[in-house]
Design an enzyme around this catalytic site. Sequence first.
Site, PDB file in Angstrom:
ATOM      1  N   ASP A  49     -16.203 -15.561  18.988  1.00 18.62           N
ATOM      2  CA  ASP A  49     -17.498 -15.661  19.684  1.00 18.62           C
ATOM      3  C   ASP A  49     -17.813 -14.532  20.677  1.00 18.62           C
ATOM      4  OD1 ASP A  49     -16.687 -18.087  18.644  1.00 18.62           O
ATOM      5  OD2 ASP A  49     -16.825 -19.185  20.525  1.00 18.62           O
ATOM      6  N   GLU A 234     -20.389 -26.802  19.738  1.00 18.12           N
ATOM      7  CA  GLU A 234     -19.754 -25.723  20.492  1.00 18.12           C
ATOM      8  C   GLU A 234     -20.828 -24.746  20.980  1.00 18.12           C
ATOM      9  OE1 GLU A 234     -15.412 -25.287  18.448  1.00 18.12           O
ATOM     10  OE2 GLU A 234     -16.993 -24.352  17.280  1.00 18.12           O
TER      11      GLU A 234
HETATM   12  C1  FRU Z   1     -16.295 -21.424  18.684  1.00 14.33           C
HETATM   13  C2  FRU Z   1     -15.033 -21.759  19.444  1.00 14.33           C
HETATM   14  C3  FRU Z   1     -15.364 -22.217  20.849  1.00 14.33           C
HETATM   15  C4  FRU Z   1     -14.108 -21.924  21.600  1.00 14.33           C
HETATM   16  C5  FRU Z   1     -13.646 -20.654  20.957  1.00 14.33           C
HETATM   17  C6  FRU Z   1     -12.158 -20.491  20.879  1.00 14.33           C
HETATM   18  O1  FRU Z   1     -16.085 -20.540  17.641  1.00 14.33           O
HETATM   19  O2  FRU Z   1     -14.293 -22.735  18.743  1.00 14.33           O
HETATM   20  O3  FRU Z   1     -15.767 -23.572  20.930  1.00 14.33           O
HETATM   21  O4  FRU Z   1     -14.323 -21.775  22.972  1.00 14.33           O
HETATM   22  O5  FRU Z   1     -14.197 -20.645  19.648  1.00 14.33           O
HETATM   23  O6  FRU Z   1     -11.797 -19.223  20.448  1.00 14.33           O
END
Ligand code: FRU
Length: 503
Positions: A49, A234
């Site tokens: 992300d 998320e």
């Molecule tokens: C989304 C996610 C988030 C988390 C991160 C971990 O892709 O799962 O919810 O904070 O990636 O790398």
Amino acid sequence: MKIKNYYLLLSTSLLAFGCSQQEVKFTPSHLEQYRPAYHFSPAKGWMNDPNGLVYVDGEYHLFFQHYPDSTVWGPMHWGHAVSKDLVHWEELPIALFPDSLGYIFSGSAVYDAENTSGLGSTETPPLVALFTYHDPKGEKGGALDFQTQGLAYSLDKGQTWQKYAGNPVLKNPGIRDFRDPKISQVSQADGKSTWVMTLAARDRVHFYESANLKEWTFLGEFGQGIGAHGGVWECPDLLSMKAPDGSQKWVLLVSMNPGGPQKGSATQYFIGDFKQGVFIPDDTMIRWLDYGPDNYAGVTWADLPKEQNRILWIGWMSNWDYAQVVPTTTWRSALTLPREISLFDVDGTLLLKSTPAKELEKARKEAYELSGEESLLPSPFVEISAEITQEDFSMTLNNELGEELVINKEMGLVTVDRRKAGKANFNRDFAAAHSAPMSWKAESVRIFLDASSIEVFVNDGELVLTSLLFPTSPWKKVTFIQGLDEVEILDLQESSNPSLEKN
Ligand code: FRU
């Protein structure tokens, strides 16, 4: 077929068309076959992300979920890159490392101009980042409260960061998935503003409020019985936006994995009103930001100068279904193009449009004249734009190995078909055709092709499909089969990724 902007001499075009595959040089050599030329990707290691997007003093800061020691997901850090123009990115040293409280998961950053946090001063206001601490030991031990929210701040405009001594600033009330704080500054009735944190909690969104970014009070929850719930919610983002009729709307972006329209990861959004921690959607329709399989966890930039008058967004160009096994070598994942998101109206229904950021025009090198219905591409890194002249349209891309990518509109569906578009044996669902319904008139199409992706913007982003592609050799030829005119092919090879050596 009419071709726009013929501004290259024929000899130059022929030279470009004569380029053999070997003349596109990658660094180091051919190991980096799929390295994007104008999308951000980390120099090495794993990325997911985008995080902490914030604009400070003429620079767009981009932090990202990063594991520098491997090309698969692991202990998360915040990688860091900056750009002055959203096209050329410079990767900087890692901003946040995991510590005794856990890995550094996704989150956001804001410029605390009035030093409400007290972590800087009025002369040196801090940049404040809120992120999720993910404690792997707690998780393994079966605890529920292993995700908490932490704070870090920077007094040198994002170059270096200190973790706040009072972390975590928000404890976990006993919810297994409790993460990805996104901070918005929200104006109140009295004219003052307050900080609002939008947080993903299982398959809901929680809103918190704070005056100082350090102490947070729960306001409310959103999501029960509305929207898509095929997976965990998320990376939410709460945005104040103007509808075309000038009215103020609130838009809530929520990524969800799995359960997307093309399987795996995708981002849905809600349009409505937001007051004192209560988000009231206008309707119960499920809306998706991008109908392609490879756009996830996108969020918006904080603190853009008012005169830009836009909301700027970027996403992770992958899908958790196969992100860790795609055939890149020294790194994994790239981000989407930066996009400007806005509301538009289709027969009384509001939807979100994602238009490539206007800065991308700076990545254009040359426009190519192409005669007839088919042509060689000047490079594997191109933007193709065209007017749609009929109800249906179709175009295909091919390479020297006979691999094929089809983009078309038929029976009200816009489709990107990557079934024969190259390597796909790393995941059984990868070789698929992905379609999106389009009930209104398709007037134009803009396509961005990079070394391992395609982004299709219909009507400048009223409908978008983003897909990864791993052709065994670069795309060489485009054929316009029907329904397109005024075709323009722009070479974007002159662009941003320093790891890509140009011809
Ligand atoms: C989304 C996610 C988030 C988390 C991160 C971990 O892709 O799962 O919810 O904070 O990636 O790398």
